[in-house]
Write an enzyme that holds these catalytic residues in place. Structure first.
Site, PDB file in Angstrom:
ATOM      1  N   CYS A   1      31.017  53.542  -1.732  1.00  0.00           N
ATOM      2  CA  CYS A   1      30.502  54.114  -0.488  1.00  0.00           C
ATOM      3  C   CYS A   1      29.294  55.005  -0.727  1.00  0.00           C
ATOM      4  O   CYS A   1      29.130  56.031  -0.073  1.00  0.00           O
ATOM      5  CB  CYS A   1      31.596  54.901   0.214  1.00  0.00           C
ATOM      6  N   ASP A   2      28.468  54.649  -1.703  1.00  0.00           N
ATOM      7  CA  ASP A   2      27.239  55.399  -1.935  1.00  0.00           C
ATOM      8  C   ASP A   2      26.077  54.456  -1.661  1.00  0.00           C
ATOM      9  O   ASP A   2      26.057  53.330  -2.162  1.00  0.00           O
ATOM     10  CB  ASP A   2      27.204  55.896  -3.390  1.00  0.00           C
TER      11      ASP A   2
END
Ligand SMILES: *Cc1c(COP(=O)(O)O)cnc(C)c1O
Length: 376
Positions: free
Chosen positions: A324-325
């Site tokens: 989730c980056d």
């Protein structure tokens, strides 16, 4: 991609991405370096792949090792190499780590300034030192900037300071930049090295060794020149700049020793688009920048990706990792052509991943475990 790796992957049952390294390829690479540069000692750059299986194979083949930390030194010793085959080649070392390396028997150290010489003089008295000089890294796909090394004129001062501090100044090192696709890149660096030799000699310091560093490429998407052609170009440059007084030389291959020995198997987690009209597909894999593919930073290293559907029509995609980056995107500026039939759950093979992957994987970012590795 070797038959042995294919066979291993056919039998594998576990889930999740993994790296498989074929040790036969590492052996072939070592032998190719030894043949291409017969008068040069090989110091394998441990950071490229410090797996115990790689280190013990190279120990048996007669390699020496370039290390950057006390744990790397310990890994090499555990693989059976004696400390006289180890250089502590990092120019940035804590004095207490130098003392530990000295206690373990290491007697060869890299420096690029007087302050580092002082640490070594105190913590590793009488040791051999070489001074790293700057290199412009033109032609390298993974350049190393100005972080390491000093100007050649300063190297002379540093080496003289080493002599005065009771150390043995033995020579000069440089690194022409990693994944160096131009085999003539060593020429300019060797001209500078020869100038340092001359200036030192005028001060009564007899240097004997040039450390030619790493930089030898591995094949990714584009072809690279053979190791043999690097050997020939380097030998010519040595002759040109040192005449018939060619010094002792060492090389520190990392990527070129292990890169092409490894393949990562990963899985397609999702294929999607950002709008109905948009025809760029986003392909999300179960491996990304935090799972071991850190060298896709700025899209510098472009890995070959193979699928079982490569015979089908291809179209450009963005390829991203599973975390989730938002920096966890592998290729976007230069989209990557993948088969239009590619589906969720398909396996992909990422080639040339034997170097600078497994140890770059994060410990547990977003809960994803580090990359599984198998050395066969
Ligand atoms: C990383 C490194 C190497 C290996 O470089 P490659 O480009 O992978 O061959 C060699 N020497 C030093 C000092 C290094 O830091």
């Amino acid at each position: 991609m070797t038959e042995r790796i294919r066979e291993f992957l056919r039998k594998r049952r576990e889930d999740g991405p993994c790296l498989v390294v074929d040790l036969d390829v590492v052996r072939d690479n070592y032998n190719a370096f030894a043949k291409a540069l017969p008068d040069t000692r090989i110091f394998y750059a441990v950071k490229a792949n410090p797996a115990p299986e790689v280190l013990s194979l190279l120990t048996r083949l007669g390699s020496c090792f370039d290390t950057a930390s006390v744990p790397e030194i310990e890994m090499v010793l555990a693989a059976g190499a004696t400390p006289d085959r180890i250089s502590y080649g990092n120019t940035i070392k804590k004095e207490r780590d130098i003392a530990r390396a000295y206690a373990l028997g290491v007697r060869l150290y890299a420096v690029d300034c007087k302050a580092e010489v002082d640490k070594i003089a105190r913590a590793a008295p009488g040791s051999k030192v070489f001074c790293r000089i700057l290199s412009d890294c033109v032609g390298a796909e993974w350049p190393l900037s100005r972080k390491f090394g000093c100007e050649p004129a300063m190297a002379v001062e540093v080496l003289e300071h080493a002599l005065k501090s009771g150390l043995e100044p033995v020579g000069v090192s440089f690194h022409v930049g990693s994944q160096q696709r131009n085999q003539h890149a060593w020429d300019r660096a060797l001209a500078s090295a020869a100038a340092v030799f001359r200036d030192c000699s005028e001060r009564g310091i007899n240097l004997t060794m040039v450390n030619l560093g790493g930089g030898f490429p591995t094949r990714y998407v584009k072809n690279v020149p053979s190791v043999k052609s690097y050997g020939t170009a380097i030998f010519r440059a040595l002759r040109k700049h040192f005449g018939n007084r060619i010094p002792e030389t060492i090389i520190e291959p990392g990527r070129g020793m292990v890169g092409n020995a490894g393949v990562i198997e990963a899985e397609v987690v999702l294929v999607s688009k950002k709008s109905e009209e948009d025809d760029v597909r986003w392909v999300y894999l179960d491996i990304g920048k935090f799972g071991g593919l850190a060298e896709t930073a700025d899209e510098m290293i472009r890995y070959p990706i193979y699928t079982a559907r490569d015979a089908d029509e291809k179209a450009p995609c963005v390829i991203a990792g599973p975390t989730c980056d938002s920096v966890d995107i592998l290729y976007e500026k230069q989209p990557y052509a993948l088969p239009i039939t590619l589906e969720i759950g398909d396996k992909v093979l990422i080639g040339g991943t034997g170097a600078y992957t497994a140890t770059y994987a994060s410990v547990a970012f977003n809960g994803f475990p580090p990359l599984k590795t198998y050395h066969i």
